[in-house]
Design a protein around this motif. Structure first.
Motif, short mmCIF file in Angstrom:
data_model
loop_
_atom_site.label_atom_id
_atom_site.label_comp_id
_atom_site.label_asym_id
_atom_site.label_seq_id
_atom_site.Cartn_x
_atom_site.Cartn_y
_atom_site.Cartn_z
N LYS A 89 0.86 -1.17 0.00
CA LYS A 89 0.00 0.00 0.00
C LYS A 89 0.90 1.23 0.00
O LYS A 89 2.07 1.16 0.42
N PRO A 90 0.38 2.38 -0.47
CA PRO A 90 1.22 3.59 -0.54
C PRO A 90 1.93 3.93 0.77
O PRO A 90 3.10 4.29 0.76
N GLU A 91 1.26 3.78 1.90
CA GLU A 91 1.89 4.09 3.18
C GLU A 91 3.02 3.10 3.49
O GLU A 91 4.03 3.48 4.07
N GLN A 92 2.84 1.85 3.09
CA GLN A 92 3.90 0.86 3.30
C GLN A 92 5.12 1.19 2.44
O GLN A 92 6.26 1.04 2.90
N VAL A 93 4.89 1.66 1.22
CA VAL A 93 6.00 2.06 0.35
C VAL A 93 6.76 3.20 1.00
O VAL A 93 8.00 3.19 1.06
N LYS A 94 6.05 4.19 1.53
CA LYS A 94 6.71 5.32 2.20
C LYS A 94 7.51 4.86 3.41
O LYS A 94 8.62 5.34 3.65
N GLN A 95 6.97 3.90 4.15
CA GLN A 95 7.66 3.38 5.33
C GLN A 95 8.97 2.68 4.92
O GLN A 95 10.02 2.90 5.52
N VAL A 96 8.90 1.88 3.88
CA VAL A 96 10.09 1.20 3.38
C VAL A 96 11.11 2.23 2.88
O VAL A 96 12.31 2.13 3.16
N GLN A 97 10.64 3.24 2.17
CA GLN A 97 11.54 4.28 1.66
C GLN A 97 12.24 5.02 2.79
O GLN A 97 13.42 5.35 2.69
N ARG A 98 11.54 5.27 3.90
CA ARG A 98 12.15 5.92 5.06
C ARG A 98 13.29 5.06 5.62
O ARG A 98 14.36 5.55 5.95
N TYR A 99 13.04 3.75 5.71
CA TYR A 99 14.08 2.84 6.20
C TYR A 99 15.27 2.80 5.25
O TYR A 99 16.42 2.76 5.69
N GLU A 100 14.98 2.79 3.96
CA GLU A 100 16.07 2.80 2.98
C GLU A 100 16.95 4.03 3.16
O GLU A 100 18.19 3.93 3.17
N GLU A 101 16.32 5.18 3.33
CA GLU A 101 17.07 6.42 3.51
C GLU A 101 17.85 6.40 4.82
O GLU A 101 19.03 6.76 4.85
N ASP A 102 17.21 5.95 5.90
CA ASP A 102 17.88 5.92 7.21
C ASP A 102 19.05 4.95 7.22
O ASP A 102 20.09 5.22 7.82
N LEU A 103 18.90 3.80 6.57
CA LEU A 103 19.92 2.75 6.63
C LEU A 103 20.92 2.82 5.48
O LEU A 103 21.96 2.17 5.52
N GLY A 104 20.59 3.59 4.43
CA GLY A 104 21.47 3.68 3.28
C GLY A 104 21.54 2.39 2.47
O GLY A 104 22.59 2.04 1.95
N VAL A 105 20.41 1.69 2.40
CA VAL A 105 20.35 0.43 1.66
C VAL A 105 19.13 0.43 0.75
O VAL A 105 18.25 1.29 0.86
N THR A 106 19.07 -0.54 -0.15
CA THR A 106 17.87 -0.78 -0.96
C THR A 106 17.18 -2.01 -0.40
O THR A 106 17.83 -3.05 -0.20
N LEU A 107 15.90 -1.91 -0.13
CA LEU A 107 15.13 -3.04 0.39
C LEU A 107 14.17 -3.54 -0.68
O LEU A 107 13.57 -2.75 -1.41
N LEU A 108 14.04 -4.84 -0.79
CA LEU A 108 13.08 -5.47 -1.69
C LEU A 108 12.04 -6.18 -0.84
O LEU A 108 12.39 -6.90 0.09
N ALA A 109 10.77 -6.00 -1.16
CA ALA A 109 9.69 -6.64 -0.42
C ALA A 109 9.16 -7.82 -1.23
O ALA A 109 8.71 -7.65 -2.35
N TYR A 110 9.24 -9.00 -0.65
CA TYR A 110 8.77 -10.21 -1.30
C TYR A 110 7.57 -10.77 -0.55
O TYR A 110 7.51 -10.71 0.67
#
Length: 66
Positions: free
Chosen positions: A13-34
């Motif tokens: 969902k859009p809010e989940q995408v934003k949450q993942v993007q925040r973690y990516e920015e904070d951690l400096g990594v790319t996350l893939l959701a499976y």
């Protein structure tokens, strides 16, 4: 040979995408959701066979129901 199709990208969902993007920015990594498939229930014999293959290939394998 059967292709790997047990796992696919998760639908977020859009809010989940934003949450993942925040973690990516904070951690400096790319996350893939499976989407998580069901693990296979293996007999002891089949588990041993897979472990032998892992040793031969020097890989880790995961068995999923498809």
């Amino acid at each position: 040979m059967r292709t790997m199709n047990a796992m696919g990208y998760a639908s977020l969902k859009p809010e989940q995408v934003k949450q993942v993007q925040r973690y990516e920015e904070d951690l400096g990594v790319t996350l893939l959701a499976y989407a998580k498939p069901a693990y296979s229930k293996l007999s002891e014999e089949n588990l041993r066979r897979i472990q032998d293959l892992e040793r031969d290939l020097k890989l880790s394998l995961v068995a999923y129901d498809v």
